[in-house]
Design an enzyme around this catalytic site. Structure first.
Site, short mmCIF file in Angstrom:
data_model
loop_
_atom_site.label_atom_id
_atom_site.label_comp_id
_atom_site.label_asym_id
_atom_site.label_seq_id
_atom_site.Cartn_x
_atom_site.Cartn_y
_atom_site.Cartn_z
N ASP A 259 -24.21 61.05 -43.91
CA ASP A 259 -24.26 59.70 -44.45
C ASP A 259 -24.68 59.78 -45.91
O ASP A 259 -25.66 60.46 -46.22
CB ASP A 259 -25.26 58.86 -43.66
CG ASP A 259 -24.71 57.51 -43.25
OD1 ASP A 259 -24.29 56.77 -44.15
OD2 ASP A 259 -24.71 57.21 -42.04
N ASP B 99 -22.51 54.47 -47.20
CA ASP B 99 -23.20 53.25 -46.81
C ASP B 99 -22.98 52.15 -47.86
O ASP B 99 -23.11 52.40 -49.07
CB ASP B 99 -24.69 53.55 -46.67
CG ASP B 99 -25.47 52.39 -46.10
OD1 ASP B 99 -25.22 52.03 -44.94
OD2 ASP B 99 -26.34 51.85 -46.81
N GLU C 236 -18.30 52.15 -45.88
CA GLU C 236 -18.71 50.89 -45.25
C GLU C 236 -18.59 49.79 -46.30
O GLU C 236 -19.18 49.89 -47.38
CB GLU C 236 -20.15 50.99 -44.75
CG GLU C 236 -20.63 49.72 -44.08
CD GLU C 236 -22.14 49.70 -43.84
OE1 GLU C 236 -22.55 49.15 -42.81
OE2 GLU C 236 -22.89 50.24 -44.67
N HIS D 110 -24.40 52.16 -35.13
CA HIS D 110 -25.86 52.01 -35.12
C HIS D 110 -26.31 50.62 -35.51
O HIS D 110 -27.48 50.27 -35.32
CB HIS D 110 -26.48 53.03 -36.08
CG HIS D 110 -26.06 52.83 -37.50
ND1 HIS D 110 -24.75 53.03 -37.93
CD2 HIS D 110 -26.74 52.41 -38.60
CE1 HIS D 110 -24.67 52.75 -39.21
NE2 HIS D 110 -25.87 52.38 -39.64
#
Length: 582
Positions: A108, A214, A271, A346
């Protein structure tokens, strides 16, 4: 009505299009040293399990050094590992373990913001002339007519309150779109971009095969940071997404990162919340643009979010779901883009509980139905830990006070402060928290029916889901008719029929039907229909004109033989299948 891509030229092929991804939330996956927290050696011990499922890429949520205010999405050192998880040597072992099994390993990359404990921010807040001052977004306060100090603009933080935090030392505010402990980096400042590029190379040189990025569309903000329009009358602070989601320099920044990834033939998925314009997203993922391979959009997982925020109700409509899926399937195929297919991660609750039924008589078929609906679309499939077992939401009786998630607790505490006398609203809030809280995805992975679900021999950091005696890996791996085996069959089907399911055209069928989601995948003269009854009741569904099932060529079915006669299919509750058609 149909939406079709039948006249398209052949799709460009790539290894990452043909891959499936397994997402791991490290704190909750497997604890190897009995401290109640999942860790890297625990992940290493389960690589064979992941390989058995049929996975090609393993993605692990943030494992960097972090104060864990937001479960690792607040990073204090990008080149070190959060000590309870393990060491850099453990990461090396996982990379080797994945590669030895023919899998790739993703990390990530969280670079919209850091932790306030990162050395960059610790220096930045020391003084206005510190060399790191411009690494973050600082602004002078505003003042009301009566002299009251105010934030620089009216933006609200994602989890409540102002997006600005006042610093007494330098008498300025810094921007934090998320928690105050997560200050936003200033990507306009060239040293910030260079530092991020160096971090990427550090991990790629260690053998990491790519990144999930992210909230990557937040890294470019509109200059001037203007006040946001008022869209929530019940809130003092407003969403500034108009000015920080897909800012004017976003694609410049993404291209620079994409050039690095291209050097390593690395994978990328971004994302991108707060964006529903396909053209904007296409700019990031078009095959020849060189930015990202694919992105996560939020339209499906936002389908049941009401007008008063995430934990407010809104019945999801089949027509809306069909419109979203058809839009992204057709648009990406028509424009040389690519989809990331997911229902769980998540940050999302368990799909069976949220949109289907987790009652014992429905749970297994419902989990298989959602798997069928998702996995046979065009795109790269993402499976979140436990989804392959049909894991469900927390028990309804668990008090909100026992939840761990910052987003949930902040919202609940604000609700108690403002609406403590509104018993009906509190009741609604509790139900929506049960349905949507991120805690549903973060309970310990359910490995077997031993204490703590086989996750740990110690008390876990978050209490295990009480469903583990019935829902666990030991009872499903290589067991006929289990959810795990069904998922494995689906992923294998994608590989054995990749022309159809990965590169084939997409056509939505019977768009007006309120219970059945059906679509056609076509490659050359091969046609496969995918049918999913999304209801807990049986449904009689008439096949579209010209579609005839070849019942001797059923590819997969969660309930065995298909009951059809004279063009009418009698679908049982949550029945789903894929079958060649004439």
């Amino acid at each position: 009505m149909t939406l079709s891509t039948s006249s398209l030229p052949p799709q460009k092929r790539a290894w990452w299009k043909e891959s499936s991804v397994y997402q791991i939330y490290p704190a909750s996956f497997c604890d190897s040293n009995a401290d109640g927290i999942g860790d890297l050696p625990g992940i290493l011990s389960k690589l064979d399990y992941i390989k058995t499922l049929g996975i090609d890429i393993v993605w692990v949520c943030p494992i960097y050094k972090s104060p864990q205010v937001d479960m690792g999405y607040d990073i204090s050192d990008y080149r070190d590992i959060h000590e309870p998880y393990g060491s850099l040597g453990d990461v090396d072992a996982i990379i080797r373990g994945c590669h030895e099994r023919g899998m790739k390993f993703l990390m990530d990359l969280v670079v919209n913001h850091t932790s306030d404990q990162h050395k960059w921010f610790q220096e930045s807040k020391k003084s206005k002339d510190n060399e790191y001052r411009d690494w973050y977004i600082w602004r002078k306060p505003k003042f009301a007519e009566d002299g009251t100090r105010l934030p620089p603009n009216n933006w609200g933080a994602v989890w409540g309150g102002s997006a600005w935090q006042y610093d007494e030392t330098t008498e300025e505010y810094y921007l934090h779109i998320f928690a105050p402990e997560q200050p936003d980096l200033n990507w306009e400042h060239p040293p910030v971009r260079q530092a991020v590029h160096d971090i990427m190379r550090f991990w790629l040189d260690k053998g990491v095969d790519g990144f999930r990025m992210d909230v990557i569309n937040f890294i470019s903000k509109v200059p001037g940071l203007p006040d946001a329009p008022k869209t929530r009358e019940d809130q003092e602070y407003q969403s500034g997404a108009k000015y920080f989601a897909c800012g004017p320099r976003l694609h410049e920044y993404l291209l620079a990162m994409g050039n690095i990834l291209k050097e390593y033939n690395a994978f990328s998925v971004g994302e991108m919340p707060c964006v529903d314009d396909p053209k904007e997203i296409l700019n990031a993922v078009a095959f020849d643009r060189g930015e990202l391979n694919m992105i996560f959009h939020f339209e499906i997982v936002d389908i049941d979010i009401g007008t008063r925020g995430k934990f407010s109700p809104k019945p999801w409509r089949m027509s809306t779901l069909k419109s979203i899926v058809a839009k992204w399937q057709t648009f990406m195929l028509q424009n040389d883009g690519w989809n990331a297919l997911y229902l769980e991660n998540h940050d999302q609750a368990r799909s069976v509980s949220r949109w289907g039924s987790d009652l014992p008589e429905h749970r297994v078929q419902c989990a298989k139905m959602f798997a069928t609906f998702l996995a046979l679309q065009s795109g790269t499939v993402f499976v979140y830990q436990g989804q392959e077992l049909g894991m469900i939401n927390l028990e309804r009786e668990r008090p909100v006070e026992e939840y761990k998630d910052l987003e949930t607790l902040n919202d609940w505490n604000e609700t108690l402060e403002r609406f403590s006398d509104d018993k009906e609203w509190l009741k609604i809030k509790k139900e929506e928290i049960w349905k949507k809280s991120r805690d549903n995805a973060r309970t310990p992975m359910q490995w077997d029916n031993s204490p703590h679900a086989g996750f740990s021999t110690a008390t876990p950091w978050q209490k295990e889901n009480s469903s583990y005696p019935e829902i666990n890996a030991a009872s499903q791996v290589k067991v006929k008719d289990s959810v795990f085996t069904y998922w494995s069959s689906l992923l294998d089907l994608r590989k054995s029929h990749k022309d159809i399911f990965i590169y084939g055209n997409f056509e939505l069928l019977d768009a007006e039907h309120n219970d059945v989601f059906a679509y056609l995948r076509t490659y050359g003269d091969q046609k496969v229909i995918v049918v999913a009854n999304m209801r807990k009741e049986g449904v009689k569904w008439t096949l579209p004109e010209g579609v005839v099932l070849k019942e001797d060529r059923i590819l997969i079915s969660n309930l065995g033989k298909i009951a059809s006669e004279k063009g009418v299919v009698e679908l049982r509750p949550f029945e789903a299948f894929a079958c060649f058609v004439g």
